[in-house]
Design a protein around this motif. Structure first.
Motif, PDB file in Angstrom:
ATOM      1  N   THR A 200       1.274  -0.944  -0.509  1.00  0.00           N
ATOM      2  CA  THR A 200      -0.229   0.032  -0.459  1.00  0.00           C
ATOM      3  C   THR A 200       0.761   1.503   0.023  1.00  0.00           C
ATOM      4  O   THR A 200       0.520   2.765   0.032  1.00  0.00           O
ATOM      5  N   LYS A 201       1.929   0.547  -0.035  1.00  0.00           N
ATOM      6  CA  LYS A 201       3.199   2.116   0.085  1.00  0.00           C
ATOM      7  C   LYS A 201       4.356   1.631  -0.595  1.00  0.00           C
ATOM      8  O   LYS A 201       4.412   0.339  -0.742  1.00  0.00           O
ATOM      9  N   MET A 202       5.529   2.443  -0.858  1.00  0.00           N
ATOM     10  CA  MET A 202       6.427   2.556  -2.051  1.00  0.00           C
ATOM     11  C   MET A 202       7.656   1.280  -0.224  1.00  0.00           C
ATOM     12  O   MET A 202       7.481   1.769   1.054  1.00  0.00           O
ATOM     13  N   SER A 203       8.412   0.356  -1.127  1.00  0.00           N
ATOM     14  CA  SER A 203       9.602   0.369  -0.812  1.00  0.00           C
ATOM     15  C   SER A 203      10.219   0.456   0.376  1.00  0.00           C
ATOM     16  O   SER A 203      10.863   1.776  -0.835  1.00  0.00           O
ATOM     17  N   ASP A 204      10.969   0.836   1.092  1.00  0.00           N
ATOM     18  CA  ASP A 204      11.802   1.802   1.199  1.00  0.00           C
ATOM     19  C   ASP A 204      13.286   1.243   0.693  1.00  0.00           C
ATOM     20  O   ASP A 204      14.545   1.858  -0.235  1.00  0.00           O
ATOM     21  N   ALA A 205      13.900   0.092  -0.444  1.00  0.00           N
ATOM     22  CA  ALA A 205      14.642   0.018  -1.179  1.00  0.00           C
ATOM     23  C   ALA A 205      13.633   0.373  -2.421  1.00  0.00           C
ATOM     24  O   ALA A 205      14.848   1.318  -2.874  1.00  0.00           O
ATOM     25  N   ASN A 206      12.646   1.066  -2.366  1.00  0.00           N
ATOM     26  CA  ASN A 206      12.551   1.333  -3.502  1.00  0.00           C
ATOM     27  C   ASN A 206      12.283   3.210  -3.678  1.00  0.00           C
ATOM     28  O   ASN A 206      12.588   3.706  -4.502  1.00  0.00           O
ATOM     29  N   ARG A 207      11.982   3.294  -2.437  1.00  0.00           N
ATOM     30  CA  ARG A 207      12.529   4.893  -1.688  1.00  0.00           C
ATOM     31  C   ARG A 207      13.551   5.306  -2.126  1.00  0.00           C
ATOM     32  O   ARG A 207      13.609   6.164  -2.533  1.00  0.00           O
ATOM     33  N   MET A 208      14.386   4.671  -1.570  1.00  0.00           N
ATOM     34  CA  MET A 208      15.769   4.808  -2.005  1.00  0.00           C
ATOM     35  C   MET A 208      16.423   5.252  -3.641  1.00  0.00           C
ATOM     36  O   MET A 208      16.903   6.060  -4.079  1.00  0.00           O
ATOM     37  N   GLN A 209      15.594   4.257  -4.042  1.00  0.00           N
ATOM     38  CA  GLN A 209      16.369   4.131  -5.898  1.00  0.00           C
ATOM     39  C   GLN A 209      15.644   5.571  -6.399  1.00  0.00           C
ATOM     40  O   GLN A 209      16.195   6.317  -7.172  1.00  0.00           O
ATOM     41  N   THR A 480      29.071 -10.933 -12.048  1.00  0.00           N
ATOM     42  CA  THR A 480      28.774 -10.208 -10.330  1.00  0.00           C
ATOM     43  C   THR A 480      28.493  -8.288  -9.991  1.00  0.00           C
ATOM     44  O   THR A 480      27.835  -8.710  -9.871  1.00  0.00           O
ATOM     45  N   TYR A 481      29.730  -8.055 -11.510  1.00  0.00           N
ATOM     46  CA  TYR A 481      29.158  -6.325 -11.160  1.00  0.00           C
ATOM     47  C   TYR A 481      27.973  -6.284 -12.025  1.00  0.00           C
ATOM     48  O   TYR A 481      27.235  -4.873 -11.140  1.00  0.00           O
ATOM     49  N   ILE A 482      27.006  -6.703 -12.720  1.00  0.00           N
ATOM     50  CA  ILE A 482      25.987  -6.793 -13.795  1.00  0.00           C
ATOM     51  C   ILE A 482      25.033  -6.687 -12.365  1.00  0.00           C
ATOM     52  O   ILE A 482      24.175  -5.726 -11.964  1.00  0.00           O
ATOM     53  N   ASN A 483      24.975  -7.988 -11.787  1.00  0.00           N
ATOM     54  CA  ASN A 483      24.228  -8.383 -10.763  1.00  0.00           C
ATOM     55  C   ASN A 483      24.136  -7.435  -9.834  1.00  0.00           C
ATOM     56  O   ASN A 483      23.214  -6.969  -8.983  1.00  0.00           O
ATOM     57  N   SER A 484      25.221  -6.611  -9.370  1.00  0.00           N
ATOM     58  CA  SER A 484      25.298  -6.009  -7.826  1.00  0.00           C
ATOM     59  C   SER A 484      25.019  -4.337  -8.701  1.00  0.00           C
ATOM     60  O   SER A 484      24.431  -3.485  -7.576  1.00  0.00           O
ATOM     61  N   ILE A 485      24.543  -4.266  -9.677  1.00  0.00           N
ATOM     62  CA  ILE A 485      23.907  -2.917  -9.881  1.00  0.00           C
ATOM     63  C   ILE A 485      22.284  -3.108 -11.170  1.00  0.00           C
ATOM     64  O   ILE A 485      22.240  -2.128 -11.347  1.00  0.00           O
ATOM     65  N   GLY A 486      22.299  -4.658 -10.661  1.00  0.00           N
ATOM     66  CA  GLY A 486      21.268  -4.868 -11.352  1.00  0.00           C
ATOM     67  C   GLY A 486      20.386  -4.743 -10.583  1.00  0.00           C
ATOM     68  O   GLY A 486      19.872  -3.638  -9.473  1.00  0.00           O
ATOM     69  N   GLN A 487      19.520  -5.934 -10.257  1.00  0.00           N
ATOM     70  CA  GLN A 487      18.277  -6.289  -8.771  1.00  0.00           C
ATOM     71  C   GLN A 487      17.341  -5.908  -8.855  1.00  0.00           C
ATOM     72  O   GLN A 487      16.584  -4.915  -8.604  1.00  0.00           O
ATOM     73  N   GLY A 488      16.907  -5.019 -10.577  1.00  0.00           N
ATOM     74  CA  GLY A 488      15.758  -4.166 -10.793  1.00  0.00           C
ATOM     75  C   GLY A 488      16.025  -3.261 -10.766  1.00  0.00           C
ATOM     76  O   GLY A 488      14.926  -2.119 -10.245  1.00  0.00           O
ATOM     77  N   ARG A 489      16.968  -2.271 -10.103  1.00  0.00           N
ATOM     78  CA  ARG A 489      16.812  -1.203 -10.051  1.00  0.00           C
ATOM     79  C   ARG A 489      17.166   0.192 -11.084  1.00  0.00           C
ATOM     80  O   ARG A 489      17.559  -0.412 -12.143  1.00  0.00           O
ATOM     81  N   VAL A 490      17.060   1.628 -10.698  1.00  0.00           N
ATOM     82  CA  VAL A 490      16.479   2.005 -11.988  1.00  0.00           C
ATOM     83  C   VAL A 490      17.788   3.341 -11.612  1.00  0.00           C
ATOM     84  O   VAL A 490      17.870   3.918 -10.959  1.00  0.00           O
ATOM     85  N   TRP A 491      18.278   3.489 -13.224  1.00  0.00           N
ATOM     86  CA  TRP A 491      18.959   4.995 -12.818  1.00  0.00           C
ATOM     87  C   TRP A 491      19.053   6.060 -14.162  1.00  0.00           C
ATOM     88  O   TRP A 491      18.156   5.333 -15.396  1.00  0.00           O
ATOM     89  N   THR A 492      19.366   7.384 -13.726  1.00  0.00           N
ATOM     90  CA  THR A 492      19.349   8.314 -14.895  1.00  0.00           C
ATOM     91  C   THR A 492      20.435   8.188 -15.459  1.00  0.00           C
ATOM     92  O   THR A 492      21.478   7.374 -15.653  1.00  0.00           O
ATOM     93  N   GLY A 493      20.363   8.770 -17.133  1.00  0.00           N
ATOM     94  CA  GLY A 493      21.367   8.100 -18.159  1.00  0.00           C
ATOM     95  C   GLY A 493      22.835   8.433 -17.434  1.00  0.00           C
ATOM     96  O   GLY A 493      23.742   8.082 -17.659  1.00  0.00           O
ATOM     97  N   ALA A 494      22.460   9.643 -16.817  1.00  0.00           N
ATOM     98  CA  ALA A 494      23.912  10.791 -16.056  1.00  0.00           C
ATOM     99  C   ALA A 494      24.086   9.356 -15.130  1.00  0.00           C
ATOM    100  O   ALA A 494      25.792   9.161 -15.061  1.00  0.00           O
ATOM    101  N   GLN A 495      23.790   9.049 -14.330  1.00  0.00           N
ATOM    102  CA  GLN A 495      24.337   8.267 -13.464  1.00  0.00           C
ATOM    103  C   GLN A 495      24.765   6.847 -14.440  1.00  0.00           C
ATOM    104  O   GLN A 495      25.470   5.850 -14.096  1.00  0.00           O
ATOM    105  N   ALA A 496      24.151   6.366 -15.868  1.00  0.00           N
ATOM    106  CA  ALA A 496      24.513   4.790 -16.059  1.00  0.00           C
ATOM    107  C   ALA A 496      25.930   5.077 -16.474  1.00  0.00           C
ATOM    108  O   ALA A 496      26.534   4.290 -16.494  1.00  0.00           O
ATOM    109  N   VAL A 497      25.636   6.440 -16.989  1.00  0.00           N
ATOM    110  CA  VAL A 497      27.212   6.485 -17.631  1.00  0.00           C
ATOM    111  C   VAL A 497      28.850   6.052 -16.802  1.00  0.00           C
ATOM    112  O   VAL A 497      29.360   5.513 -17.090  1.00  0.00           O
TER     113      VAL A 497
END
Length: 587
Positions: A200-209, A480-497
């Motif tokens: 019914t509300k955002m999870s802590d992980a989602n709120r952080m991302q 292993t690295y991709i998994n660390s930045i993956g996990q469904g996390r959303v990034w902006t283009g600036a962050q993705a670079v």
């Protein structure tokens, strides 16, 4: 017998009316097509940009664009490709003396606004003027307008300058009332597309991302305005944070605008700039009418061509349409350009939040095969996340805007358990036989067993492993690295670079130049794929879909977005998906 004849008569009349309407539509389309001539631009004209509709990647072949009956107003829309081309053409057109940005809403994503804004900045190199005016400035339109030589607002108008917010609509309460349980199988701590169905509300992980990428978007927004308006970025932050811009006079005081003008005063200034009398009419050409579609004829491919393949919308199997990515259509287009020896390089323009994992993999395969025989560069639009990133990751290079939404490397599936709805709400029960323990796996009239859930979780885990492996291979990183930045996390283009998911910040022109360089081309022709359907081929589906959409929008108003979200939920409850949040509104 009398009633029978009444029924027959009513049926015949209905058929005749329907036939007449269809004939009128076809005649209108043919007449409109026949009258589609080049627009003559008078000397000493301005280019009028007035955008109040979502901007698609390409201008659609809309059979209803020139019609003005049956509830259709005949308004024309124009795609991003043509908007950018028209601004570029106006820069060197001696008949165009300047641009008038007039009351636009900028309903599209921030990366689309960014591309138009950058085109306007380039236009200013011609020393021609840009004037912006509005009674109401949304933050999106103000960001665009801030590059103008002069920004004006109606003295009684309104300017929105309060910061960004992101809102998600949660449906769990409604599902509980209906007796429906959304059974979620997923991989990814941040894979929050399923949260509206189970929370019914955002999870802590989602709120952080969301806090992270929203902050990145807002920082870019403030930086752009600070540079174009000559205002300190920290000052802009404080203006918004303290809600100092309440009235047009406040915007003038803090230099967000250059003046308060009524429309007649604005028109007088335009006439002064054009050096015409106040009693004369201003010669203007609308952005949508400035040129015909800039799409090249697919058949006229030169010996040195670069293909731009447009992949826009949700990813699904089949052919798709102007608003969705059909794996069959995009795969066919990629095969076509791969096998065409005259096409030396490919730019894949991706604007998608993802969708079907299977359909995404089908397209990814074609990108991989294309990469083996010729350069393929990805240009990301507003969003290229989840499945949208999956189809991008195999390219030679990836370009994105600083405010492109990307990443969301994860996968999930939803299976509804509607036992309470059927049994308790509707009084419906089910019974049957089966030949095997798992023969009815996926039955929505009961909950999953622990063994069934384990089977589905294993399939989702396997899908995530494939996803991260594909990204690792395409981006030359460890899994292993991709998994660390993956996990469904959303990034902006600036962050993705910074984390290696994107190579460079840039627009579609930058991607085209990179493709040309990699192919060793100096002179080349651009060709667009997939080929857009003709007006008559689209008539039936387009007409019925447009009617349905207009009726629903009229009846539901702002609640239409909720309807779309619920519709998306039913679509998602079918197959493993690579998709990011499906109703995140940034405003």
């Amino acid at each position: 017998m009398k009633q029978f004849f009444k029924f027959v008569l009513a049926t015949v009349v209905g058929i005749l009316l329907s036939t007449i309407i269809i004939i009128l539509v076809i005649v209108g389309i043919i007449a409109a097509a026949g009258s589609d001539k080049d627009v003559v631009v008078d000397a000493n004209s301005i280019l009028h940009i007035d955008i109040k509709y979502p901007i698609a990647e390409r201008t659609a072949n809309n059979p209803l664009a020139n019609l003005s009956f049956l509830g259709f107003d005949g308004d024309k829309s124009i795609g991003l490709k043509d908007i950018l081309a028209n601004i570029k053409k106006a820069k060197t057109d001696d008949n165009i003396k300047g641009i008038f940005l007039d009351e636009s809403y900028m309903l599209s994503g921030q990366a689309t606004t960014e591309e138009i804004r950058n085109a306007l900045i380039d236009f200013k190199k011609s020393d021609k003027f840009i004037i912006a005016y509005s009674e109401i400035y949304t933050q999106g339109f103000y960001y665009l307008a801030s590059v103008a030589d002069k920004v004006y607002i109606n003295p009684k108008g309104f300017i929105e300058f309060s910061g960004f917010s992101s809102q998600v609509t949660f449906l769990k309460g409604a599902l509980d009332k209906l007796g429906i349980e959304a059974q979620i199988i997923k991989v990814g701590t941040y894979k929050s597309a399923v949260e509206p169905l189970v929370l019914t509300k955002m999870s802590d992980a989602n709120r952080m991302q969301v806090t992270s990428y929203l902050g990145s978007l807002y920082d870019h927004f403030l930086t752009g305005i600070a540079k174009s308006r000559g205002i300190n970025k920290d000052s802009l932050f404080n203006y918004a944070n303290q809600m100092r811009i309440k009235e047009p006079q406040d915007a003038l005081k803090y230099k967000l605008v250059d003046g308060l003008k009524y429309k007649d005063e604005l028109l007088d200034e335009l006439k002064e700039r054009l050096k015409i009398k106040k009693t004369d009419d201003i010669s203007a050409v609308e952005i949508a009418e400035y040129t015909k579609s800039t799409d090249e004829d697919i058949k006229s491919v030169s010996s040195n061509s670069i293909a731009v393949v447009y992949a826009s919308g949700d990813i699904a199997g089949g052919t798709g349409d102007d608003n969705s990515i059909g794996s069959e259509t995009i795969s066919k287009a990629l095969r076509k350009v791969r096998l065409n020896k005259k096409i030396k390089a490919v730019v894949l323009r991706v604007n998608s939040p993802g969708g079907s994992s299977l359909a995404s993999d089908v397209i990814w395969r074609e990108v991989m095969l294309t990469k083996k025989v010729k350069p393929i560069i990805v240009s990301m639009g507003d969003v290229a996340a989840s499945g949208g990133y999956y189809i991008s990751c195999a390219a030679d290079s990836i370009f994105a805007q600083p405010n492109t939404i990307t990443g969301s490397i994860g996968i999930f599936a939803i299976l509804p358990n509607m036992q309470k709805l059927f049994n308790d709400k509707l009084g419906v029960t089910f019974d049957g036989v089966k030949t095997g323990k798992f023969a009815d796996l996926g039955n929505t009239s009961r909950p999953l067993t622990p063994e069934e859930r384990a089977i589905l979780q294993s399939e989702i885990n396997h899908g995530y492993d494939d996803f991260t492996k594909a990204v690792a291979t395409g981006r030359h990183k460890t899994q292993t690295y991709i998994n660390s930045i993956g996990q469904g996390r959303v990034w902006t283009g600036a962050q993705a670079v910074k984390i290696g998911l994107v190579d460079r910040l840039g627009n579609i022109d930058d991607a085209i130049k990179a493709a040309a360089k990699k192919a060793g081309l100096k002179d080349y022709k651009l060709v667009a794929y997939p080929e857009q359907k003709s007006v008559l081929n689209k008539l039936g589906a387009s007409f019925s879909a447009d009617v349905k959409t207009r009726i629903l929008q009229s009846e539901l108003g702002e609640n239409y977005k909720v309807y779309e979200q619920i519709k998306n939920v039913t679509t998602m409850m079918r197959t493993p998906l690579m998709r990011m949040e499906y109703d995140v509104v940034v405003k």
